[in-house]
Design a protein around this motif. Structure first.
Motif, PDB file in Angstrom:
ATOM      1  N   VAL A 254       8.356  -2.652  10.656  1.00 18.70           N
ATOM      2  CA  VAL A 254       9.180  -2.504   9.280  1.00 18.70           C
ATOM      3  C   VAL A 254       9.881  -1.612   9.360  1.00 18.70           C
ATOM      4  CG1 VAL A 254       7.273  -0.974   7.917  1.00 18.70           C
ATOM      5  CG2 VAL A 254       8.827  -2.080   7.216  1.00 18.70           C
ATOM      6  N   GLY A 255      11.356  -2.298   9.516  1.00 17.09           N
ATOM      7  CA  GLY A 255      11.931  -1.105   9.188  1.00 17.09           C
ATOM      8  C   GLY A 255      12.699  -0.927  10.507  1.00 17.09           C
ATOM      9  N   SER A 256      12.786   1.282  11.099  1.00 16.62           N
ATOM     10  CA  SER A 256      12.741   1.372  12.094  1.00 16.62           C
ATOM     11  C   SER A 256      11.193   2.262  12.533  1.00 16.62           C
ATOM     12  CB  SER A 256      13.533   3.245  11.796  1.00 16.62           C
ATOM     13  OG  SER A 256      13.213   3.458  11.114  1.00 16.62           O
ATOM     14  N   PHE A 257       9.897   1.429  12.059  1.00 17.18           N
ATOM     15  CA  PHE A 257       9.425   1.933  11.946  1.00 17.18           C
ATOM     16  C   PHE A 257       7.981   1.104  12.558  1.00 17.18           C
ATOM     17  CE2 PHE A 257      10.672   4.642   9.037  1.00 17.18           C
ATOM     18  CZ  PHE A 257      10.891   5.830   9.866  1.00 17.18           C
ATOM     19  N   ILE A 258       6.997   1.617  13.358  1.00 19.27           N
ATOM     20  CA  ILE A 258       5.449   0.812  14.014  1.00 19.27           C
ATOM     21  C   ILE A 258       4.226   1.151  12.564  1.00 19.27           C
ATOM     22  CG2 ILE A 258       3.379  -0.094  15.367  1.00 19.27           C
ATOM     23  CD1 ILE A 258       5.660  -1.838  15.607  1.00 19.27           C
ATOM     24  N   MET A 259       4.106   0.661  11.931  1.00 23.15           N
ATOM     25  CA  MET A 259       3.345   0.368  10.404  1.00 23.15           C
ATOM     26  C   MET A 259       1.783   1.050  11.070  1.00 23.15           C
ATOM     27  SD  MET A 259       2.518   2.219   7.459  1.00 23.15           S
ATOM     28  CE  MET A 259       4.087   2.500   7.017  1.00 23.15           C
ATOM     29  N   ALA A 260       1.041   1.318  10.983  1.00 25.24           N
ATOM     30  CA  ALA A 260      -0.467   1.319  11.514  1.00 25.24           C
ATOM     31  C   ALA A 260      -1.096   1.559  10.488  1.00 25.24           C
ATOM     32  CB  ALA A 260      -1.300   2.163  12.591  1.00 25.24           C
ATOM     33  N   LEU A 261      -2.157   0.505  10.218  1.00 25.43           N
ATOM     34  CA  LEU A 261      -3.622   0.318   9.128  1.00 25.43           C
ATOM     35  C   LEU A 261      -4.644   0.935   9.395  1.00 25.43           C
ATOM     36  CD1 LEU A 261      -1.545  -2.126   6.441  1.00 25.43           C
ATOM     37  CD2 LEU A 261      -1.115   0.581   6.312  1.00 25.43           C
ATOM     38  N   ASN A 262      -5.171   0.643   8.671  1.00 21.68           N
ATOM     39  CA  ASN A 262      -7.335   1.479   8.862  1.00 21.68           C
ATOM     40  C   ASN A 262      -7.062   2.109  10.153  1.00 21.68           C
ATOM     41  OD1 ASN A 262      -9.958   0.925   9.266  1.00 21.68           O
ATOM     42  ND2 ASN A 262     -10.104  -1.201   8.969  1.00 21.68           N
TER      43      ASN A 262
ATOM     44  N   CYS B 209       7.327  10.780  11.086  1.00 24.68           N
ATOM     45  CA  CYS B 209       6.326  10.581  11.723  1.00 24.68           C
ATOM     46  C   CYS B 209       5.615  10.931  10.777  1.00 24.68           C
ATOM     47  CB  CYS B 209       5.887  10.465  13.105  1.00 24.68           C
ATOM     48  SG  CYS B 209       4.403  10.779  13.440  1.00 24.68           S
ATOM     49  N   ASN B 210       4.922   9.800   9.592  1.00 23.98           N
ATOM     50  CA  ASN B 210       3.799  10.761   9.264  1.00 23.98           C
ATOM     51  C   ASN B 210       2.361   9.934   8.717  1.00 23.98           C
ATOM     52  OD1 ASN B 210       3.450  12.163   6.761  1.00 23.98           O
ATOM     53  ND2 ASN B 210       4.726  12.189   5.552  1.00 23.98           N
TER      54      ASN B 210
ATOM     55  N   TYR C 202      -0.970  -2.625  -2.078  1.00 30.45           N
ATOM     56  CA  TYR C 202      -0.759  -1.375  -2.125  1.00 30.45           C
ATOM     57  C   TYR C 202       0.936  -2.519  -1.959  1.00 30.45           C
ATOM     58  CZ  TYR C 202      -4.505   1.535  -2.837  1.00 30.45           C
ATOM     59  OH  TYR C 202      -5.654   1.665  -3.169  1.00 30.45           O
ATOM     60  N   LEU C 203       2.319  -1.844  -2.463  1.00 30.82           N
ATOM     61  CA  LEU C 203       3.513  -1.602  -2.013  1.00 30.82           C
ATOM     62  C   LEU C 203       4.646  -0.814  -0.976  1.00 30.82           C
ATOM     63  CD1 LEU C 203       5.468  -4.045  -1.239  1.00 30.82           C
ATOM     64  CD2 LEU C 203       6.031  -3.584  -3.700  1.00 30.82           C
ATOM     65  N   GLY C 204       4.665  -0.859   0.228  1.00 32.96           N
ATOM     66  CA  GLY C 204       5.172   0.515   0.063  1.00 32.96           C
ATOM     67  C   GLY C 204       6.895   0.499   0.626  1.00 32.96           C
ATOM     68  N   GLN C 205       7.062   1.528  -0.231  1.00 32.48           N
ATOM     69  CA  GLN C 205       8.496   1.604  -0.110  1.00 32.48           C
ATOM     70  C   GLN C 205       9.291   2.548   0.693  1.00 32.48           C
ATOM     71  OE1 GLN C 205      10.511   1.922  -3.582  1.00 32.48           O
ATOM     72  NE2 GLN C 205      12.457   1.628  -2.937  1.00 32.48           N
TER      73      GLN C 205
ATOM     74  N   PRO D 148      10.630  14.000   2.626  1.00 32.61           N
ATOM     75  CA  PRO D 148       9.280  14.119   3.319  1.00 32.61           C
ATOM     76  C   PRO D 148       8.061  12.804   3.252  1.00 32.61           C
ATOM     77  CG  PRO D 148       9.154  16.134   1.796  1.00 32.61           C
ATOM     78  CD  PRO D 148      10.182  14.667   1.365  1.00 32.61           C
ATOM     79  N   ALA D 149       8.390  12.585   2.244  1.00 37.09           N
ATOM     80  CA  ALA D 149       6.705  11.457   2.000  1.00 37.09           C
ATOM     81  C   ALA D 149       7.275  10.379   3.158  1.00 37.09           C
ATOM     82  CB  ALA D 149       6.798  10.768   0.461  1.00 37.09           C
ATOM     83  N   VAL D 150       8.399   9.729   3.536  1.00 36.82           N
ATOM     84  CA  VAL D 150       8.808   8.843   4.231  1.00 36.82           C
ATOM     85  C   VAL D 150       8.322   7.211   3.707  1.00 36.82           C
ATOM     86  CG1 VAL D 150       8.575   7.737   6.488  1.00 36.82           C
ATOM     87  CG2 VAL D 150       8.174   9.943   6.337  1.00 36.82           C
ATOM     88  N   TRP D 151       7.170   7.248   3.252  1.00 31.94           N
ATOM     89  CA  TRP D 151       6.472   5.598   2.619  1.00 31.94           C
ATOM     90  C   TRP D 151       5.855   5.820   1.027  1.00 31.94           C
ATOM     91  CZ3 TRP D 151       8.436   1.534   4.010  1.00 31.94           C
ATOM     92  CH2 TRP D 151       8.730   1.122   5.344  1.00 31.94           C
ATOM     93  N   ASP D 152       6.276   5.719   0.366  1.00 38.80           N
ATOM     94  CA  ASP D 152       5.980   5.664  -0.818  1.00 38.80           C
ATOM     95  C   ASP D 152       4.989   4.316  -1.235  1.00 38.80           C
ATOM     96  OD1 ASP D 152       4.923   6.819  -3.776  1.00 38.80           O
ATOM     97  OD2 ASP D 152       6.599   5.385  -4.620  1.00 38.80           O
ATOM     98  N   TRP D 153       3.677   4.116  -1.812  1.00 36.91           N
ATOM     99  CA  TRP D 153       2.695   3.105  -2.544  1.00 36.91           C
ATOM    100  C   TRP D 153       2.394   3.447  -3.296  1.00 36.91           C
ATOM    101  CZ3 TRP D 153       1.995   0.027   2.420  1.00 36.91           C
ATOM    102  CH2 TRP D 153       2.733   1.148   3.846  1.00 36.91           C
ATOM    103  N   LEU D 154       2.491   1.399  -3.505  1.00 36.35           N
ATOM    104  CA  LEU D 154       2.305   1.343  -5.150  1.00 36.35           C
ATOM    105  C   LEU D 154       1.256   0.552  -5.533  1.00 36.35           C
ATOM    106  CD1 LEU D 154       3.131   1.394  -8.378  1.00 36.35           C
ATOM    107  CD2 LEU D 154       4.293  -0.797  -7.251  1.00 36.35           C
ATOM    108  N   LEU D 155       0.198   0.483  -5.981  1.00 37.55           N
ATOM    109  CA  LEU D 155      -1.029  -0.117  -6.236  1.00 37.55           C
ATOM    110  C   LEU D 155      -0.422  -0.591  -6.869  1.00 37.55           C
ATOM    111  CD1 LEU D 155      -3.909  -0.923  -5.416  1.00 37.55           C
ATOM    112  CD2 LEU D 155      -4.425   0.042  -8.055  1.00 37.55           C
ATOM    113  N   VAL D 156      -0.641  -2.237  -6.365  1.00 35.00           N
ATOM    114  CA  VAL D 156       0.197  -3.185  -7.188  1.00 35.00           C
ATOM    115  C   VAL D 156      -0.953  -4.012  -8.189  1.00 35.00           C
ATOM    116  CG1 VAL D 156       1.172  -5.676  -6.617  1.00 35.00           C
ATOM    117  CG2 VAL D 156       1.507  -4.074  -5.066  1.00 35.00           C
TER     118      VAL D 156
END
Length: 482
Positions: free
Chosen positions: A139-147, A177-178, A208-211, A216-224
């Protein structure tokens, strides 16, 4: 002529045009058709073990790699051979599945039991400092890893690599990186996928929708908001061109970025949860056939631990069908196509060519075809002509009137008539009773001649060969009061 309404077992049976059952019969834009049969592409041998995930990865120059994993190894299809490209013997258990992502020329693989893997060509290697992860996506300029597990188990945790650097997983403000945890709702993260410039992380009953917001937070997550909408497993979700289709614990859903929308109500929702295995539903796998606007949902039936049943949903006409297959994994396969030099690999003569329509993507070099690994670990494409298919109508009749069913006529699309077709009729006099077998016969000039008096009528129609049906018309006359 009544238009077919697709497989809709949750509807009232007397609803005109509904099908209460079907087999290898799936929706297309203006009706229902026989489902394609499986074909084994030439030059693709059997995988060494049960497939635990596969991907066709496209690099920046447009070249593609076909990668498939077992619980212990990763393989790449090259020159008609599955070549071992494992970094080592992986430690996945019988229930482990691979998650793949592509970032530039780098193919990323994760299975939660081993450190995230990377390969730009040839063998994979563990990324030093990267976590273990259940799900990875770009996503964007990142690889996102979950769990993730970064030395500590964080089933509700996320971790992104450094911006534009998949080899750097050391948290730093300068590199962006965060990591963090999503704890506003209970449970582990089960799935995730990019949605435009956003990241979406799913739990079984929430999302959750991540923006991206930068350091410093890099990604802000909203519970949908959306009640209990969530995804049952990491393969039970698919991108449908600007939205996500996913299977939840209580419905089928589409999420386009604002609020999840249910799509199975009053059609197949209740039937699906009555006929699927709740304890193994997390193994569900979805595939989007973009050319046909269909989503295929492979799931375990009641009492099964493997994906042995299949629903098919058409995104445009919102109708459903069934085409059961038992599969290990599903993937988009890139056909090598045929030339005069390679024609003999498909068949020595015209008579021995596979039973595939000439307009199928099977014949076209570089075209995407829906494919799956069967229980023999063989990759097969769903590009063959339909073989046998059937549907069961709803109920036609009236509680107060005895009616005479004289004829059942079908409307076929252009070039949609089957090789042959037969019908078995059923009848009853009381709505709550079971049906009794009645008249059977073969199709003659697009219709079935039947003769049966009863209050209620039903029919099972079976086809041989490719078929496209747009409507049905039972000829029923009043025969008296009961």
């Amino acid at each position: 002529m009544t238009p077919l309404q697709g497989f809709s077992p949750d509807s009232e049976a007397p609803t005109p045009g509904v099908l209460i059952d079907c087999d290898n019969f799936i929706p297309y834009l203006t009706g229902m058709e026989g489902a394609p049969s499986a074909q084994t592409p030439s030059g693709v041998p059997v995988l060494a073990g049960a497939c635990a995930g596969a991907v066709v990865a496209t690099k920046l120059d447009g070249s593609r790699r076909t990668i498939a994993g077992t619980t212990s190894r990763l393989y790449e299809l090259s020159a008609g051979t599955w070549t071992d490209v494992s970094a080592a013997t992986y430690t996945g258990g019988s229930d482990s599945r691979w998650s793949f992502a592509q970032f530039g020329d780098d193919t990323i693989a994760a299975n939660k039991t081993d450190t995230i893997q990377r390969s730009s060509s040839g063998a994979f290697a563990a990324i030093a400092g990267a976590p273990k992860a259940e799900v990875v996506f770009s996503v964007g300029s990142f690889i996102m890893a979950l769990n993730v597990n970064d030395g500590a188990e964080k089933a509700d945790g996320w971790h992104c690599c450094a911006s534009f650097d998949v080899t750097d997983w050391t948290e730093a403000v300068a590199t962006q990186c965060n990591s963090g945890r999503l704890v506003s709702s209970p449970g582990p993260l089960t799935a995730g996928l990019r949605l435009g410039e956003y990241a979406v992380a799913y739990k079984s009953r929430s999302l959750y929708l991540g923006q991206y917001v930068g350091s410093p937070a890099v990604w802000d997550w909203l519970l949908v908001p959306g009640g209990d909408a969530g995804c049952v497993g990491k393969e039970a979700i698919v991108d449908i061109d600007g939205a996500h289709f996913f299977v939840g614990t209580d419905n089928f859903w589409v999420f386009e970025g604002s609020k999840p929308i249910p799509v199975g109500d009053a059609q197949v929702r209740q039937w699906f949860f009555d006929n699927s295995d709740a304890s193994n539903l997390y193994k569900t796998k979805c595939y989007y056939d973009k050319q046909q606007n269909r989503v295929w949902i492979f799931y375990p039936s009641n009492g099964s631990s493997t994906c042995d049943s299949t629903l098919v949903f058409h995104l445009k006409n919102k109708q459903w069908g069934r085409a059961n297959r038992t599969i290990e994994a599903v993937v988009s396969y890139i056909s090598a196509g045929l030339t005069y030099d390679t024609w003999s690999t498909a068949g020595a003569t015209y008579d021995t060519l596979p039973d595939i329509s000439y307009d199928s993507s099977y014949w076209i070099s570089g075209s995407f075809s829906m494919a799956f690994f069967n229980t023999s670990h063989q990759l097969q494409t769903l590009t063959g002509n339909a073989e046998t298919s059937s549907f069961t109508t709803g109920d036609a009749g009236d509680d107060y009137l005895v009616t005479l069913l004289k004829e059942i006529r079908l409307r076929f699309a252009a070039d949609g008539s089957p090789t042959s077709a037969s019908v078995e009729t059923y009848h009853k006099f009381v709505s709550g009773d079971g049906y009794e077998s009645g008249v059977s016969g073969n199709m003659n000039r697009g219709k079935f001649d039947v003769l049966r008096a009863a209050n209620w009528h039903r029919a099972v129609v079976t086809f041989s060969g490719p078929v496209k049906v747009t409507g049905i018309n039972p000829m029923i006359e009043e025969a008296g009061m009961r």
